[in-house]
Design a protein around this motif. Structure first.
Motif, PDB file in Angstrom:
ATOM      1  N   VAL A   1       3.028   2.209  -3.367  1.00  9.43           N
ATOM      2  CA  VAL A   1       2.052   2.836  -4.781  1.00  9.43           C
ATOM      3  C   VAL A   1       1.836   4.319  -4.624  1.00  9.43           C
ATOM      4  O   VAL A   1       1.659   4.862  -3.529  1.00  9.43           O
ATOM      5  CB  VAL A   1       1.220   1.900  -4.994  1.00  9.43           C
ATOM      6  CG1 VAL A   1       1.539   0.409  -5.396  1.00  9.43           C
ATOM      7  CG2 VAL A   1      -0.055   1.933  -3.899  1.00  9.43           C
ATOM      8  N   ASN A   2       1.622   4.825  -5.852  1.00  5.92           N
ATOM      9  CA  ASN A   2       1.306   6.386  -5.695  1.00  5.92           C
ATOM     10  C   ASN A   2      -0.284   6.325  -5.175  1.00  5.92           C
ATOM     11  O   ASN A   2      -0.915   5.518  -4.830  1.00  5.92           O
ATOM     12  CB  ASN A   2       1.434   6.951  -7.101  1.00  5.92           C
ATOM     13  CG  ASN A   2       0.649   6.310  -8.309  1.00  5.92           C
ATOM     14  OD1 ASN A   2      -0.640   5.709  -7.833  1.00  5.92           O
ATOM     15  ND2 ASN A   2       1.263   6.404  -9.517  1.00  5.92           N
TER      16      ASN A   2
ATOM     17  N   ARG B   1      -3.026   7.252  -6.794  1.00  8.04           N
ATOM     18  CA  ARG B   1      -3.994   6.901  -7.757  1.00  8.04           C
ATOM     19  C   ARG B   1      -4.131   5.265  -7.535  1.00  8.04           C
ATOM     20  O   ARG B   1      -5.410   4.881  -7.451  1.00  8.04           O
ATOM     21  CB  ARG B   1      -3.546   7.209  -9.112  1.00  8.04           C
ATOM     22  CG  ARG B   1      -4.447   6.704 -10.187  1.00  8.04           C
ATOM     23  CD  ARG B   1      -3.993   7.130 -11.918  1.00  8.04           C
ATOM     24  NE  ARG B   1      -3.620   8.486 -11.833  1.00  8.04           N
ATOM     25  CZ  ARG B   1      -4.381   9.505 -12.190  1.00  8.04           C
ATOM     26  NH1 ARG B   1      -5.712   9.214 -12.194  1.00  8.04           N
ATOM     27  NH2 ARG B   1      -4.022  10.697 -12.085  1.00  8.04           N
ATOM     28  N   ARG B   2      -3.154   4.709  -7.389  1.00 15.18           N
ATOM     29  CA  ARG B   2      -2.941   3.343  -7.192  1.00 15.18           C
ATOM     30  C   ARG B   2      -3.732   2.899  -5.716  1.00 15.18           C
ATOM     31  O   ARG B   2      -4.406   1.830  -5.408  1.00 15.18           O
ATOM     32  CB  ARG B   2      -1.746   2.550  -7.383  1.00 15.18           C
ATOM     33  CG  ARG B   2      -1.534   2.531  -8.947  1.00 15.18           C
ATOM     34  CD  ARG B   2      -0.576   1.782  -9.151  1.00 15.18           C
ATOM     35  NE  ARG B   2      -0.231   1.515 -10.649  1.00 15.18           N
ATOM     36  CZ  ARG B   2       0.924   1.677 -11.359  1.00 15.18           C
ATOM     37  NH1 ARG B   2       1.967   1.719 -10.597  1.00 15.18           N
ATOM     38  NH2 ARG B   2       0.965   1.558 -12.569  1.00 15.18           N
ATOM     39  N   ARG B   3      -3.404   3.752  -4.785  1.00 14.73           N
ATOM     40  CA  ARG B   3      -4.006   3.643  -3.513  1.00 14.73           C
ATOM     41  C   ARG B   3      -5.419   3.649  -3.462  1.00 14.73           C
ATOM     42  O   ARG B   3      -6.178   2.956  -2.929  1.00 14.73           O
ATOM     43  CB  ARG B   3      -3.536   4.825  -2.324  1.00 14.73           C
ATOM     44  CG  ARG B   3      -2.254   4.369  -2.118  1.00 14.73           C
ATOM     45  CD  ARG B   3      -1.666   5.497  -0.781  1.00 14.73           C
ATOM     46  NE  ARG B   3      -0.354   5.147  -0.555  1.00 14.73           N
ATOM     47  CZ  ARG B   3       0.227   5.965   0.160  1.00 14.73           C
ATOM     48  NH1 ARG B   3      -0.275   6.891   0.935  1.00 14.73           N
ATOM     49  NH2 ARG B   3       1.805   5.571   0.456  1.00 14.73           N
ATOM     50  N   ARG B   4      -5.991   4.524  -4.237  1.00 18.54           N
ATOM     51  CA  ARG B   4      -7.701   4.898  -4.596  1.00 18.54           C
ATOM     52  C   ARG B   4      -7.990   3.512  -4.936  1.00 18.54           C
ATOM     53  O   ARG B   4      -8.986   3.077  -4.715  1.00 18.54           O
ATOM     54  CB  ARG B   4      -7.677   6.104  -5.483  1.00 18.54           C
ATOM     55  CG  ARG B   4      -9.194   6.095  -5.682  1.00 18.54           C
ATOM     56  CD  ARG B   4      -9.353   7.542  -6.607  1.00 18.54           C
ATOM     57  NE  ARG B   4     -10.679   7.666  -7.104  1.00 18.54           N
ATOM     58  CZ  ARG B   4     -10.989   7.198  -8.205  1.00 18.54           C
ATOM     59  NH1 ARG B   4     -10.287   6.874  -9.035  1.00 18.54           N
ATOM     60  NH2 ARG B   4     -12.344   7.490  -8.595  1.00 18.54           N
ATOM     61  N   ILE B   5      -7.156   2.871  -6.145  1.00 21.64           N
ATOM     62  CA  ILE B   5      -7.655   1.798  -6.681  1.00 21.64           C
ATOM     63  C   ILE B   5      -7.858   0.462  -5.659  1.00 21.64           C
ATOM     64  O   ILE B   5      -8.667  -0.074  -5.556  1.00 21.64           O
ATOM     65  CB  ILE B   5      -7.020   1.353  -7.789  1.00 21.64           C
ATOM     66  CG1 ILE B   5      -7.136   2.427  -9.155  1.00 21.64           C
ATOM     67  CG2 ILE B   5      -7.294  -0.187  -8.545  1.00 21.64           C
ATOM     68  CD1 ILE B   5      -6.145   2.271 -10.178  1.00 21.64           C
ATOM     69  N   LEU B   6      -6.753   0.415  -4.840  1.00 17.58           N
ATOM     70  CA  LEU B   6      -6.736  -0.574  -3.926  1.00 17.58           C
ATOM     71  C   LEU B   6      -7.516  -0.334  -2.614  1.00 17.58           C
ATOM     72  O   LEU B   6      -8.463  -1.359  -2.372  1.00 17.58           O
ATOM     73  CB  LEU B   6      -5.273  -0.422  -3.097  1.00 17.58           C
ATOM     74  CG  LEU B   6      -4.077  -0.994  -3.957  1.00 17.58           C
ATOM     75  CD1 LEU B   6      -2.768  -0.709  -3.351  1.00 17.58           C
ATOM     76  CD2 LEU B   6      -4.078  -2.502  -4.195  1.00 17.58           C
TER      77      LEU B   6
ATOM     78  N   TYR C   1       0.899  -1.316   0.201  1.00 15.19           N
ATOM     79  CA  TYR C   1      -0.078   0.214   0.074  1.00 15.19           C
ATOM     80  C   TYR C   1       0.709   1.121   0.066  1.00 15.19           C
ATOM     81  O   TYR C   1       0.596   2.024  -0.661  1.00 15.19           O
ATOM     82  CB  TYR C   1      -0.679  -0.005   1.205  1.00 15.19           C
ATOM     83  CG  TYR C   1      -2.054   1.065   1.137  1.00 15.19           C
ATOM     84  CD1 TYR C   1      -3.128   0.815   0.398  1.00 15.19           C
ATOM     85  CD2 TYR C   1      -1.992   2.194   1.818  1.00 15.19           C
ATOM     86  CE1 TYR C   1      -4.160   1.650   0.165  1.00 15.19           C
ATOM     87  CE2 TYR C   1      -2.872   3.018   1.945  1.00 15.19           C
ATOM     88  CZ  TYR C   1      -4.235   3.073   1.347  1.00 15.19           C
ATOM     89  OH  TYR C   1      -5.126   3.724   0.973  1.00 15.19           O
TER      90      TYR C   1
END
Length: 192
Positions: free
Chosen positions: A96-97, A99-104, A93
Motif C-alpha cells: 500500500v502507499n 497514506r494507507r500505511r499511516r492509516i494501518l 503493509y
C-alpha cells in the motif's frame, strides 16, 4: 566470520529505525542486558563443572539460569517494538502507499493499546497475588524448591513493567503516526 566492525555497523543500521527517545533508551539498554545471557552461560558451566568434576551439584543454578533467560525473553518485547521489528503482515503493509500505511499504523497502534491495556490489567492482578498474601502482608511467591527464591514474583513484576513500557511506546508511536505527513517520502514506518 564477521569481525567487530561488521557487528557494530549492523547494530548502528538497526538503530536508524528507532523512532522516539524511549525507544532509543530501550534499544541502548540491550548492550548491557545482553550480558545476562553470558551470566546464564557461566552459571551453567559452573554447575556442570561442580556436578561432574566434584560430584557436588548446586541447588541454585537451574533456577537462576531459568530466571535470567525468562527475563531476557520478556525484555525482547519492548526491544522489538523499539526497533520496529515486531510482527507485521508485510505482504499487505508493503503493497500500500504511504497514506494507507499511516492509516494501518494508526489502526495497529489502537489495537495494540487495547491488547496492552488488557494484558497490563491481568499482569497487575498476577503481581498482586504473587507479592502479597491474602491478608495483605508482603510475601513474595517463591518457586517451592529447597532454595525457594522469589523469582516467580519478580518475573510477574517484569511482565507488568514490560507491558506498561510497550503500552507507553505504542502511545508515542500512535502520536507519531497521527502527526506524520503521509506525503513525506522519509516518514514511512521504520524508515522503510
Amino acid at each position: 566470520m564477521a569481525d567487530q566492525s561488521d557487528i557494530t555497523d549492523t547494530i548502528e543500521q538497526d538503530d536508524t529505525e528507532i523512532r522516539t527517545g524511549l525507544d532509543r533508551a530501550i534499544a541502548g539498554s540491550t548492550r548491557v542486558l545482553a550480558w545476562a545471557i553470558f551470566v546464564a552461560f557461566l552459571i551453567t558451566v559452573i554447575e556442570v563443572f561442580a556436578r561432574y568434576a566434584f560430584n557436588s551439584p548446586t541447588f541454585w543454578a537451574h533456577e537462576t539460569t531459568s530466571f535470567l533467560i525468562a527475563a531476557i525473553f520478556l525484555i525482547g518485547g519492548p526491544v522489538a517494538l523499539a526497533r520496529d521489528k515486531h510482527i507485521r503482515v508485510r505482504m499487505f503493509y508493503d503493497s500500500v502507499n504511504r497514506r494507507r500505511r499511516r492509516i494501518l499504523d494508526i489502526v495497529n497502534s489502537l489495537i495494540a493499546l487495547m491488547f496492552f491495556a488488557g494484558l497490563a490489567y491481568a499482569s497487575w492482578i498476577m503481581v498482586g497475588k504473587s507479592w502479597f498474601n491474602p491478608s495483605g502482608a508482603l510475601h513474595l511467591e517463591g518457586t517451592g524448591t529447597s532454595w525457594n527464591p522469589p523469582t516467580p514474583a519478580l518475573l510477574k513484576l517484569m511482565v507488568l513493567l514490560c507491558v506498561v513500557t510497550m503500552f507507553t511506546q505504542t502511545v508515542f508511536h500512535l502520536i507519531s503516526a497521527i502527526r506524520r505527513d503521509p506525503s513525506d517520502k522519509t516518514a514511512s514506518a521504520g524508515g522503510k
